[in-house]
Design a protein around this motif. Structure first.
Motif, PDB file in Angstrom:
ATOM      1  N   ILE A   1       5.832   7.580  14.486  1.00  0.00           N
ATOM      2  CA  ILE A   1       6.762   7.505  15.613  1.00  0.00           C
ATOM      3  C   ILE A   1       7.658   6.277  15.469  1.00  0.00           C
ATOM      4  N   GLU A   2       7.099   5.168  15.041  1.00  0.00           N
ATOM      5  CA  GLU A   2       7.902   3.954  14.860  1.00  0.00           C
ATOM      6  C   GLU A   2       8.992   4.161  13.813  1.00  0.00           C
ATOM      7  N   VAL A   3       8.663   4.845  12.730  1.00  0.00           N
ATOM      8  CA  VAL A   3       9.656   5.158  11.695  1.00  0.00           C
ATOM      9  C   VAL A   3      10.749   6.050  12.281  1.00  0.00           C
ATOM     10  N   ILE A   4      10.348   7.065  13.019  1.00  0.00           N
ATOM     11  CA  ILE A   4      11.327   7.984  13.612  1.00  0.00           C
ATOM     12  C   ILE A   4      12.242   7.228  14.578  1.00  0.00           C
ATOM     13  N   LYS A   5      11.660   6.391  15.436  1.00  0.00           N
ATOM     14  CA  LYS A   5      12.474   5.638  16.396  1.00  0.00           C
ATOM     15  C   LYS A   5      13.456   4.703  15.671  1.00  0.00           C
ATOM     16  N   GLN A   6      13.011   4.105  14.590  1.00  0.00           N
ATOM     17  CA  GLN A   6      13.910   3.229  13.826  1.00  0.00           C
ATOM     18  C   GLN A   6      15.085   4.017  13.271  1.00  0.00           C
ATOM     19  N   GLN A   7      14.841   5.227  12.796  1.00  0.00           N
ATOM     20  CA  GLN A   7      15.918   6.032  12.234  1.00  0.00           C
ATOM     21  C   GLN A   7      16.874   6.526  13.314  1.00  0.00           C
ATOM     22  N   VAL A   8      16.349   6.779  14.509  1.00  0.00           N
ATOM     23  CA  VAL A   8      17.231   7.119  15.627  1.00  0.00           C
ATOM     24  C   VAL A   8      18.134   5.921  15.916  1.00  0.00           C
ATOM     25  N   TRP A   9      17.573   4.735  15.874  1.00  0.00           N
ATOM     26  CA  TRP A   9      18.375   3.517  16.076  1.00  0.00           C
ATOM     27  C   TRP A   9      19.443   3.382  14.989  1.00  0.00           C
ATOM     28  N   MET A  10      19.060   3.620  13.746  1.00  0.00           N
ATOM     29  CA  MET A  10      19.966   3.431  12.610  1.00  0.00           C
ATOM     30  C   MET A  10      21.097   4.466  12.599  1.00  0.00           C
TER      31      MET A  10
ATOM     32  N   PRO B   1       0.825  -1.218   0.000  1.00  0.00           N
ATOM     33  CA  PRO B   1       0.000   0.000   0.000  1.00  0.00           C
ATOM     34  C   PRO B   1       0.857   1.265   0.000  1.00  0.00           C
ATOM     35  N   LEU B   2       0.308   2.324  -0.583  1.00  0.00           N
ATOM     36  CA  LEU B   2       1.028   3.596  -0.665  1.00  0.00           C
ATOM     37  C   LEU B   2       1.424   4.118   0.711  1.00  0.00           C
ATOM     38  N   LYS B   3       0.612   3.893   1.708  1.00  0.00           N
ATOM     39  CA  LYS B   3       0.956   4.352   3.054  1.00  0.00           C
ATOM     40  C   LYS B   3       2.331   3.829   3.448  1.00  0.00           C
ATOM     41  N   TYR B   4       2.589   2.578   3.205  1.00  0.00           N
ATOM     42  CA  TYR B   4       3.879   1.990   3.583  1.00  0.00           C
ATOM     43  C   TYR B   4       5.017   2.516   2.714  1.00  0.00           C
ATOM     44  N   ARG B   5       4.737   2.745   1.455  1.00  0.00           N
ATOM     45  CA  ARG B   5       5.774   3.300   0.579  1.00  0.00           C
ATOM     46  C   ARG B   5       6.168   4.703   1.040  1.00  0.00           C
ATOM     47  N   TYR B   6       5.169   5.505   1.457  1.00  0.00           N
ATOM     48  CA  TYR B   6       5.476   6.848   1.931  1.00  0.00           C
ATOM     49  C   TYR B   6       6.167   6.815   3.290  1.00  0.00           C
ATOM     50  N   LEU B   7       5.867   5.823   4.121  1.00  0.00           N
ATOM     51  CA  LEU B   7       6.604   5.674   5.382  1.00  0.00           C
ATOM     52  C   LEU B   7       8.061   5.309   5.107  1.00  0.00           C
ATOM     53  N   ILE B   8       8.298   4.484   4.099  1.00  0.00           N
ATOM     54  CA  ILE B   8       9.674   4.165   3.693  1.00  0.00           C
ATOM     55  C   ILE B   8      10.353   5.431   3.178  1.00  0.00           C
ATOM     56  N   ALA B   9       9.646   6.201   2.371  1.00  0.00           N
ATOM     57  CA  ALA B   9      10.211   7.453   1.853  1.00  0.00           C
ATOM     58  C   ALA B   9      10.511   8.416   3.006  1.00  0.00           C
ATOM     59  N   LEU B  10       9.654   8.440   4.027  1.00  0.00           N
ATOM     60  CA  LEU B  10       9.905   9.259   5.212  1.00  0.00           C
ATOM     61  C   LEU B  10      11.197   8.807   5.887  1.00  0.00           C
ATOM     62  N   ALA B  11      11.363   7.502   6.031  1.00  0.00           N
ATOM     63  CA  ALA B  11      12.581   6.974   6.668  1.00  0.00           C
ATOM     64  C   ALA B  11      13.826   7.386   5.893  1.00  0.00           C
ATOM     65  N   THR B  12      13.783   7.306   4.575  1.00  0.00           N
ATOM     66  CA  THR B  12      14.970   7.673   3.796  1.00  0.00           C
ATOM     67  C   THR B  12      15.244   9.172   3.893  1.00  0.00           C
ATOM     68  N   ALA B  13      14.192   9.978   3.952  1.00  0.00           N
ATOM     69  CA  ALA B  13      14.384  11.427   4.092  1.00  0.00           C
ATOM     70  C   ALA B  13      15.013  11.759   5.448  1.00  0.00           C
ATOM     71  N   ILE B  14      14.559  11.077   6.507  1.00  0.00           N
ATOM     72  CA  ILE B  14      15.158  11.294   7.826  1.00  0.00           C
ATOM     73  C   ILE B  14      16.616  10.859   7.790  1.00  0.00           C
ATOM     74  N   PHE B  15      16.880   9.704   7.212  1.00  0.00           N
ATOM     75  CA  PHE B  15      18.248   9.202   7.151  1.00  0.00           C
ATOM     76  C   PHE B  15      19.148  10.151   6.371  1.00  0.00           C
ATOM     77  N   ASP B  16      18.597  10.779   5.330  1.00  0.00           N
ATOM     78  CA  ASP B  16      19.360  11.744   4.521  1.00  0.00           C
ATOM     79  C   ASP B  16      19.432  13.126   5.166  1.00  0.00           C
ATOM     80  N   ASN B  17      18.801  13.291   6.322  1.00  0.00           N
ATOM     81  CA  ASN B  17      18.763  14.575   7.017  1.00  0.00           C
ATOM     82  C   ASN B  17      18.141  15.659   6.134  1.00  0.00           C
TER      83      ASN B  17
END
Length: 122
Positions: free
Chosen positions: A88-97, A49-65
């Motif tokens: 929040i789960e995406v954000i916490k994962q990126q803090v971990w990464m 689903p698009l929701k998950y794709r956009y959450l992945i895109a959010l994670a990559t944007a956070i990782f890229d600062n």
């Protein structure tokens, strides 16, 4: 689907034509068609689903600062059904990464998320 149809679909679904598709126009119509079709392929409904794709895109944007892109992807994730807990789960994962300094980086994103969900800011 031709390039005009793809651009109209993008404008209707996300409110704008992505910069990469617009820039591709300067590199020739054939190239823009390829980029537009690829964008359509990635961001059309599929197995995930698009929701998950956009959450992945959010994670990559956070990782890229990339705060601006992170906010854009968060908006799209919310539009397609993501809730506060998922973000929040995406954000916490990126803090971990990336490590604890990421907490400073995501502070504006937490404020933005709280605003989107009409909650108090930090």
């Amino acid at each position: 689907m031709n390039n005009s149809d793809i651009k109209k679909k993008m404008k209707d679904s996300i409110g704008y034509v992505p910069p990469g598709v617009m820039v591709a126009q300067q590199l020739g119509e054939d190239f823009q068609d390829i980029i537009g079709m690829y964008n359509d392929h990635i961001w059309s409904e599929g197995v995930m689903p698009l929701k998950y794709r956009y959450l992945i895109a959010l994670a990559t944007a956070i990782f890229d600062n990339n705060e601006a892109r992170a906010k854009l992807e968060m908006n799209k994730a919310i539009k397609y059904g993501a809730n506060r807990e998922e973000i929040i789960e995406v954000i916490k994962q990126q803090v971990w990464m990336k490590g604890a300094p990421t907490l400073v980086q995501v502070a504006p994103l937490i404020q933005f998320m709280n605003h989107k969900f009409n909650e108090s800011n930090i």
